[in-house]
Design a protein around this motif. Sequence first.
Motif, PDB file in Angstrom:
ATOM      1  N   SER A 197       0.843  -1.195   0.000  1.00 20.26           N
ATOM      2  CA  SER A 197       0.000   0.000   0.000  1.00 20.26           C
ATOM      3  C   SER A 197       0.875   1.241   0.000  1.00 20.26           C
ATOM      4  O   SER A 197       2.060   1.181   0.315  1.00 20.26           O
ATOM      5  CB  SER A 197      -0.926  -0.002   1.214  1.00 20.26           C
ATOM      6  N   ARG A 226       0.769   5.405   1.257  1.00 17.71           N
ATOM      7  CA  ARG A 226       0.056   6.436   2.020  1.00 17.71           C
ATOM      8  C   ARG A 226      -0.017   7.748   1.270  1.00 17.71           C
ATOM      9  O   ARG A 226      -0.831   8.594   1.585  1.00 17.71           O
ATOM     10  CB  ARG A 226       0.742   6.670   3.364  1.00 17.71           C
ATOM     11  N   ASP A 227       0.884   7.929   0.300  1.00 14.68           N
ATOM     12  CA  ASP A 227       0.867   9.159  -0.479  1.00 14.68           C
ATOM     13  C   ASP A 227       1.369   8.871  -1.893  1.00 14.68           C
ATOM     14  O   ASP A 227       1.849   7.781  -2.189  1.00 14.68           O
ATOM     15  CB  ASP A 227       1.690  10.264   0.198  1.00 14.68           C
TER      16      ASP A 227
END
Length: 113
Positions: free
Chosen positions: A81, A83-84
């Motif tokens: 994943s 986050r930004d």
Amino acid sequence: MTSRLPSVATKLSEKSNNSSTGQPPTRIASAGPAAQYLETERDRRTLEVLAKVAAEHDVEPASVALAWLAAQPTITAPISSARDVRQLQPLLTAATLRLTAAELRLLDAASRP
């Protein structure tokens, strides 16, 4: 099969890897919780090989770690994943990165206990 190396590589690539030179991480203390995975010679050796292969492909170590994991016969798809947006590019790169058999052997050998 579970692997902690892609997660570590992602954290290190954003905190302490000098991606412009492809050098392995040097500021272990700044790796925060990921630093616990750098306590053994095997982990340091694996991260060094990840950095070397990444430099040869001109990509982040996280991309190599995920491509390596995806190349394992027991892995259907690595889960990762971002986050930004900055963390997204290495994940996208990993999807098309093809490691050679020699690179896979190097990474496998480096990660063996």
